[in-house]
Design an enzyme around this catalytic site. Sequence first.
Site, PDB file in Angstrom:
ATOM      1  N   ASP A  11      34.735  41.599  48.790  1.00 34.03           N
ATOM      2  CA  ASP A  11      34.766  42.353  47.540  1.00 34.03           C
ATOM      3  C   ASP A  11      35.102  41.414  46.392  1.00 34.03           C
ATOM      4  O   ASP A  11      35.144  40.192  46.557  1.00 34.03           O
ATOM      5  CB  ASP A  11      35.760  43.516  47.621  1.00 34.03           C
ATOM      6  CG  ASP A  11      37.159  43.063  48.029  1.00 34.03           C
ATOM      7  OD1 ASP A  11      37.566  41.968  47.610  1.00 34.03           O
ATOM      8  OD2 ASP A  11      37.830  43.793  48.770  1.00 34.03           O
ATOM      9  N   LYS A  22      31.891  46.915  43.369  1.00 31.02           N
ATOM     10  CA  LYS A  22      31.044  47.687  42.478  1.00 31.02           C
ATOM     11  C   LYS A  22      29.806  46.896  42.067  1.00 31.02           C
ATOM     12  O   LYS A  22      29.875  45.700  41.782  1.00 31.02           O
ATOM     13  CB  LYS A  22      31.830  48.084  41.228  1.00 31.02           C
ATOM     14  CG  LYS A  22      31.078  49.021  40.300  1.00 31.02           C
ATOM     15  CD  LYS A  22      31.948  49.431  39.107  1.00 31.02           C
ATOM     16  CE  LYS A  22      31.197  50.378  38.193  1.00 31.02           C
ATOM     17  NZ  LYS A  22      32.023  50.770  37.019  1.00 31.02           N
ATOM     18  N   MET A  70      50.032  45.309  40.966  1.00 28.38           N
ATOM     19  CA  MET A  70      49.209  46.458  40.554  1.00 28.38           C
ATOM     20  C   MET A  70      49.979  47.445  39.693  1.00 28.38           C
ATOM     21  O   MET A  70      49.843  48.651  39.848  1.00 28.38           O
ATOM     22  CB  MET A  70      48.634  47.170  41.787  1.00 28.38           C
ATOM     23  CG  MET A  70      47.860  46.258  42.716  1.00 28.38           C
ATOM     24  SD  MET A  70      47.427  47.043  44.279  1.00 28.38           S
ATOM     25  CE  MET A  70      49.023  47.176  45.090  1.00 28.38           C
TER      26      MET A  70
END
Length: 522
Positions: A36, A58, A173
Amino acid sequence: MDKGKVYLVGAGPGDPKLITVRGLQCLEECEVVVYDRLASPRLLRYVKPGAERIYVGKLPDRHTMKQEEINQLLVDLALEGKIVTRLKGGDPTIFGRVGEEAELLYDNGIEFEIVPGITSAIAVPAYAGIPVTHRDMASSLSIITGHESPDKLDRSIHWDKVTNATGTLIFLMGVAKIGYISDQLMKHGKPPQTPVALIRWGTRVEQRTIVGTLETIEGIVKAANFQPPAVIVVGDVVLQREKLKWYENKPLFGLRILVTRARAQASELAEQIETLGGEPCEFPVIETIEPTDPVVVANLKEQLEQAEQYEWLMFTSVNGVEYFFEWLRKFNIDIRRFFGARIAAVGPKTAEALAKRGLVVDELPVKFHAEGLLDKLAPQLKAGERVLLPRGDLAREVLPRELKAMGLVPTEIDVYETVIVDEQDELALEWIREKEIHMITFTSSSTVTNLLEVLRRKGISDPVQLLSDIPIASIGPLTTKTALEAGLKVAIEPEDSTLDSMLKAIVDYQQKQLAKLVEEEY
């Protein structure tokens, strides 16, 4: 059918050189790699030819694959008997959801191996000049998730204990919750003046760092429109950044540079860009191969068998040298049969390739192209001399034409062919489409024409317009001419047509651009 195996590999925080030796071995062994956006696309160059590459991030026509879908994908691939490497950013065991992936593999009786990686919690601050511990400031640290909603954070984090439990607090995060995190830390005893740093996309070309205190950082984040992903560092160690920041001081820091050379040659340029602090994006649009046409091969053998008759051997590229010697090996022709030939090379890299084989060039031009070679050799060339030119099928006609005009007898042999490469990394294509490439390098005319053609084949109707705002570095005047004729704008062209000169010109260009920005700010 036997079941396969899955390697759950930590790729490190972003810099491809931070992957572990074991992680690299898993990449080299696998038949399928699942990756990814958090894993550097440069790591894919270690995957063996023919291995399947599955990007689960994506794309323009597809949202990010859900974790449950990724889990099942790994199972399905292994049940097909394949060796799979799941490449995950950072360390897979630190908020990497590796437990979910491994559990489903276990439930399906599939063998797996977890390969630790360098966690972003430590590496990212280091790249920002912040050691997470320091003898005088912090002897312990905590790594905490900041990704949950405030009510979940309150349930999962005991703020009264975490706040003063360790010298340094690392939140992963937590950008969107920075205000809430700061408030909770101050509420439970941290002084409002406690230093805080946020590092976005650490160890990568997009790395950006902002610094404040617990009472000011939320406003700084909002004013800068600072977006995730980022690592949050809370503690006095942040003060070390002023002296220790090193990565952001490199001359090409912040630049993602497209490398269009053939894959076999791209690594040299890519490594130099990386050393200077840039991020090379390898996007090979050309490949060199041996000719397969029987007529061409027969002509090669015929001309090489006449070795004793040549007065000159003229090489115009490193590829010409490499393939020339490969054909000698295949035809069992001894290089010593060319004893009567003087040797000329178009540039220092070509001369270096010859030197590695024990051959010292007689002449090297001042300007590293065919015209420069002719200018250098003109006083020594005699009418009637036979010249062998081992070249590629797309080589320019200037050299043989001018040699013939001077009365010499040039013989061209196509020792290799240049073909277009159609298989490119999807993430690199996404970067081009989204204009996340900051500079493009062209090292030959064929890299120019082939890049435009590859982009057309990938559905980009007007590649020239797409690339119009991206600075282009051309290795020399001939490549520049091709780029200009195609409608592109060339910003950089070195004095000498060599990689070293081009890199120096790129550094000079970038320093001037940065100086302009500083001047505009004041």
